[in-house]
Every structure is written in structure tokens, then in C-alpha cells.
Design a protein around this motif. Sequence first.
Motif, PDB file in Angstrom:
ATOM      1  N   ILE A 174       0.858  -1.184   0.000  1.00 35.43           N
ATOM      2  CA  ILE A 174       0.000   0.000   0.000  1.00 35.43           C
ATOM      3  C   ILE A 174       0.895   1.235   0.000  1.00 35.43           C
ATOM      4  N   ALA A 175       0.876   1.966  -1.125  1.00 34.89           N
ATOM      5  CA  ALA A 175       1.826   3.059  -1.320  1.00 34.89           C
ATOM      6  C   ALA A 175       1.251   4.418  -0.931  1.00 34.89           C
ATOM      7  N   GLY A 176       0.675   4.501   0.275  1.00 31.59           N
ATOM      8  CA  GLY A 176       0.307   5.794   0.842  1.00 31.59           C
ATOM      9  C   GLY A 176      -1.101   6.272   0.561  1.00 31.59           C
ATOM     10  N   ASP A 177      -1.513   7.272   1.348  1.00 33.45           N
ATOM     11  CA  ASP A 177      -2.831   7.904   1.273  1.00 33.45           C
ATOM     12  C   ASP A 177      -3.968   6.904   1.482  1.00 33.45           C
ATOM     13  N   VAL A 178      -3.901   6.218   2.611  1.00 35.46           N
ATOM     14  CA  VAL A 178      -4.967   5.287   2.977  1.00 35.46           C
ATOM     15  C   VAL A 178      -6.263   6.057   3.231  1.00 35.46           C
ATOM     16  N   TYR A 179      -6.158   7.214   3.852  1.00 30.97           N
ATOM     17  CA  TYR A 179      -7.330   8.041   4.134  1.00 30.97           C
ATOM     18  C   TYR A 179      -6.892   9.500   4.130  1.00 30.97           C
ATOM     19  N   ASP A 180      -7.833  10.416   4.304  1.00 31.54           N
ATOM     20  CA  ASP A 180      -7.518  11.842   4.304  1.00 31.54           C
ATOM     21  C   ASP A 180      -7.451  12.341   5.737  1.00 31.54           C
ATOM     22  N   SER A 181      -6.257  12.607   6.213  1.00 31.79           N
ATOM     23  CA  SER A 181      -6.076  12.968   7.622  1.00 31.79           C
ATOM     24  C   SER A 181      -6.777  14.264   7.984  1.00 31.79           C
ATOM     25  N   ALA A 182      -6.999  15.152   7.000  1.00 29.98           N
ATOM     26  CA  ALA A 182      -7.664  16.429   7.294  1.00 29.98           C
ATOM     27  C   ALA A 182      -9.073  16.204   7.833  1.00 29.98           C
ATOM     28  N   ASP A 183      -9.687  15.068   7.463  1.00 29.31           N
ATOM     29  CA  ASP A 183     -11.039  14.771   7.930  1.00 29.31           C
ATOM     30  C   ASP A 183     -11.057  14.091   9.299  1.00 29.31           C
ATOM     31  N   ARG A 184      -9.876  13.661   9.776  1.00 31.90           N
ATOM     32  CA  ARG A 184      -9.794  12.927  11.051  1.00 31.90           C
ATOM     33  C   ARG A 184     -10.809  11.772  11.065  1.00 31.90           C
ATOM     34  N   HIS A 206       3.171   5.680   4.569  1.00 39.83           N
ATOM     35  CA  HIS A 206       2.277   6.830   4.686  1.00 39.83           C
ATOM     36  C   HIS A 206       2.609   7.836   3.597  1.00 39.83           C
ATOM     37  N   GLY A 207       1.567   8.556   3.119  1.00 42.38           N
ATOM     38  CA  GLY A 207       1.761   9.585   2.110  1.00 42.38           C
ATOM     39  C   GLY A 207       1.412  10.958   2.638  1.00 42.38           C
ATOM     40  N   ASN A 208       1.151  11.891   1.750  1.00 40.19           N
ATOM     41  CA  ASN A 208       0.879  13.264   2.181  1.00 40.19           C
ATOM     42  C   ASN A 208      -0.505  13.420   2.814  1.00 40.19           C
ATOM     43  N   HIS A 209      -1.452  12.548   2.486  1.00 43.91           N
ATOM     44  CA  HIS A 209      -2.786  12.645   3.085  1.00 43.91           C
ATOM     45  C   HIS A 209      -2.912  11.845   4.383  1.00 43.91           C
ATOM     46  N   ASP A 210      -1.998  10.932   4.612  1.00 44.60           N
ATOM     47  CA  ASP A 210      -2.052  10.139   5.859  1.00 44.60           C
ATOM     48  C   ASP A 210      -0.663  10.028   6.485  1.00 44.60           C
ATOM     49  N   PRO A 211       0.010  11.169   6.702  1.00 40.94           N
ATOM     50  CA  PRO A 211       1.379  11.114   7.234  1.00 40.94           C
ATOM     51  C   PRO A 211       1.420  10.430   8.594  1.00 40.94           C
ATOM     52  N   ALA A 212       2.611  10.009   8.968  1.00 42.76           N
ATOM     53  CA  ALA A 212       2.786   9.249  10.208  1.00 42.76           C
ATOM     54  C   ALA A 212       2.264  10.000  11.428  1.00 42.76           C
ATOM     55  N   ASN A 213       2.337  11.328  11.407  1.00 44.11           N
ATOM     56  CA  ASN A 213       1.919  12.088  12.590  1.00 44.11           C
ATOM     57  C   ASN A 213       0.408  12.298  12.667  1.00 44.11           C
ATOM     58  N   ALA A 214      -0.361  11.728  11.711  1.00 46.60           N
ATOM     59  CA  ALA A 214      -1.811  11.934  11.704  1.00 46.60           C
ATOM     60  C   ALA A 214      -2.592  10.677  12.064  1.00 46.60           C
ATOM     61  N   TRP A 215      -1.938   9.535  12.158  1.00 45.31           N
ATOM     62  CA  TRP A 215      -2.642   8.293  12.465  1.00 45.31           C
ATOM     63  C   TRP A 215      -3.018   8.251  13.941  1.00 45.31           C
ATOM     64  N   SER A 216      -4.192   7.721  14.200  1.00 42.51           N
ATOM     65  CA  SER A 216      -4.672   7.611  15.577  1.00 42.51           C
ATOM     66  C   SER A 216      -3.891   6.523  16.315  1.00 42.51           C
ATOM     67  N   ARG A 217      -3.289   6.894  17.429  1.00 41.89           N
ATOM     68  CA  ARG A 217      -2.515   5.925  18.205  1.00 41.89           C
ATOM     69  C   ARG A 217      -3.405   4.937  18.934  1.00 41.89           C
ATOM     70  N   SER A 218      -4.704   5.243  18.990  1.00 39.77           N
ATOM     71  CA  SER A 218      -5.618   4.343  19.698  1.00 39.77           C
ATOM     72  C   SER A 218      -6.082   3.179  18.833  1.00 39.77           C
ATOM     73  N   LEU A 248       8.940   0.768  -2.203  1.00 41.93           N
ATOM     74  CA  LEU A 248       7.567   1.195  -1.881  1.00 41.93           C
ATOM     75  C   LEU A 248       7.624   2.659  -1.457  1.00 41.93           C
ATOM     76  N   LEU A 249       6.986   3.530  -2.255  1.00 41.60           N
ATOM     77  CA  LEU A 249       7.163   4.964  -2.020  1.00 41.60           C
ATOM     78  C   LEU A 249       5.971   5.757  -2.548  1.00 41.60           C
ATOM     79  N   HIS A 250       5.648   6.817  -1.830  1.00 42.88           N
ATOM     80  CA  HIS A 250       4.649   7.800  -2.248  1.00 42.88           C
ATOM     81  C   HIS A 250       5.440   8.986  -2.782  1.00 42.88           C
TER      82      HIS A 250
END
Length: 423
Positions: free
Chosen positions: A61-71, A97-109, A171-173
Amino acid sequence: MQPPSRLLRFVHTADLHLGSRVITLPGMDSQTSSGLTDATYTAWQSIIDLCIREAVDFLLIAGDVYDSADRNIRAQLQFRDGLRQLEKHGIAAYIVHGNHDPANAWSRSIQLPKNAHCFSSEEPEVIIHRDQDGTPIAAIAGMSFATAHIRENLAERFPPRDREWPFTIGLLHCSIGGAIGHEPYAPCSIDDLKVCGYEYWALGHIHQPAMIASGDPYIIYAGNPQGRDMGETGDRGCRLVTVGPDGSVGIEPVRTGSYHWDLIEIDISGAVDLGILEERIRERLAAISEEAGGPIITRLILTGVTPLHHELAGGGITALAERLTEDTPTGKHPVYPERIISRTTPRINREEIIARDDILGEICKKSAGLLSGDKKEITKAIAPLYISYARSYLNQPDDEEMCAIIEEAEALLLSRLAAGGIE
């Protein structure tokens, strides 16, 4: 290259954008409208089903699984649930992770299952994938986006291929060569990828499926699995890749999108009756429906020189759109007209008009200048139309679309002025 000791199979996908908005249309039945709303989730499930059905070794999976702006927590949960299904069948998943789902936007829960590995955003990692017997059959090098806006060339940081590695995948975005319509995140060149010596580059970020290089190495954009608007027309899916013990590589595009967006151009030159024109349009849509693999959402573009031009501009287009919306063209699959655009022209000799010194000649001269020159001024003028609630659904027009707008405006002005008695 050390080819795998047995057949190697994997699926390459990217840009899932789970939960992102997909346009629905007036006149759609509730079932279709609901299906379109959930289309990105349906495409994700299709990818999971494909992996299980084909008993692949792993999913890339080469990034942008979801749109982090929408949380979007639902999107992350749906993603996790799909990975759990793979885990039950012993299928691994490798994710950047890509630009829409960067590592710092994923829910740790939300913890991903053990079969899923998310690559670091600090440095490229290399994972040796082993089969159930412990035999190494693939090496996967990947690196994630730490934040949304990565302007660094990440490809330059990837390690060169070790001669002891089995079939090696990057594997790269990223954006190769400043792709039109996409922000130049993690920009790189084909040579930056080739120098690593890998056999296959599984890329994400560009939504249009594309084979950038067809060997030595293979460089592939899988594209997004489900088109979401008229900027994402055509078949959408993923890639099923098979590597033989002799090192041969087979790449099969697999459609996963349930809904197909398409631009359909219909030449109506010579048409003189709106009723007959409507029947011609319905016949064309019915033929397209029979060949389609699922429901189609289409933008109809009418072209040609026709006496109906004035009538279409004066309300005929609206009437046709309403009739097609009220009575959706039938066939093997439903066809939903998203919009009808008239790019027809009246029976006017444009070359004669542009040579004139009156207002008609001035219109033609002005549009000719806009078509051949810098479009920044007119783009700036119409920008407020896109900076509104509609910005979630509309992309600002590119140069090709801008030319079409200019040509349509010219035809409309000429026809209205000519109809008003200016000749």
C-alpha cells in the motif's frame, strides 16, 4: 537478481482515500446514492477479496490510505478490519504513509494487526519477506511521510540493492517529474529510482494508473482504486503482480472501482430536432451501458455545427439534462448524466468574423489571445467560484479545461449576439 525459489505473488495498491467524499447526483435512487457514498470502502474490500482469492504473499500500500484532514476514524477502523481479514489467511501487508495520511496523523488508539508493517518516516527500511517455510522470497524497501508536506527527494535516501537480496521492491509515495494535477511531494526522477537497482517500484500519489517503466525496473503507479469525480475518469483498480522462479514478471490490472466516471463526446453535427437528438443520446448511452463493467456517471459533451446551437444555449441543455435525470438511460448498467455541456457552434464563419472591426470580431480576437497566451489572469478571475463550499467537490480547471471554457464562452457570446440581430 536472485529470483524467488517459487512463484511470488503480490498486490500493489495506493491512494485508497477511504471515506473521502464521492459526488452523488440528483435523481439517483437511494441505494445507488448510498453505494456511491461508500464506494471507497467497497473498493478496499475488493482489494482484500482479491488478495485472499489469489492467495498472494503480501499486499503493498503506497500511501494515502485516508484523508487525515477529515480525522476520519471510521476510515482507519475499516482499514484495520481489512488487514485483519488478511491476517486470518496468513497474508502480510506493507504500508507507507503519504501526504494525506502522514505518520503524525494516524490515531494511536487504533492498533494495526501483526501482519501489517508500516515503514518508518525517519529512514528507509528494508524488510525481507519470508514464506511459511522461512525462505526469503522478496525484499521490500520503503519509507513513509513524517508530515503532510514533504519536498525532499526521498528516493535518493533509499539504499542500493544488496546482491544477496531476493526480488526487490521499492515502496514509495512520490511525484515523478512534476506530474500535472498533483502537488510535487517527494519529487524524484526515473533515474533516481533506477540507480537503486531494484526490480519493481510500487508507487503512490498519482491517481491515474500508469506504467512509467516496463522493466529494469518496473515503475508502476497503481492509481486510486475508485474514481471519485470527473477528474478521475476511466477504470480504477490495483495491480496483481506475479514473479516466476525464472524472474519473469507479469502485471495484471484488476478493476476494483464499482462506479465508473467517464467523459462522453457526442458529435451532433446537422441535428435539427431536439426530440431526435435526445433519442440519439439515449442510444449512445445504452450502447455504452452494455459494454460497461458497472454503473457509469458521465459528463456528456455535445459538439459539432448545428442549427440547434441557439436552442441548446437557450434552455435546451437544461431540458435534456432534466429528462435524462428523471428517466435514467437503461441498459446492462445504469448511466447517470452528471452534466451536459454544449460545445456546439452555430453556422458562423469564424474566420470572417475575426477579421471584422465590430464587437463580434473583438470577441474572437480576445478569445484567440486567451487560448494562445498565459491563462493566469482568467484563472485568477474565476478562482472565487472554486473557493467555496464546493471546493471539496471541484478541482480548479487545468489548461485544457480552461481552453474549453473559453471556447464555450466565445460560442455562447457569438450565438447570443448573432441571434439578437448583430451580423
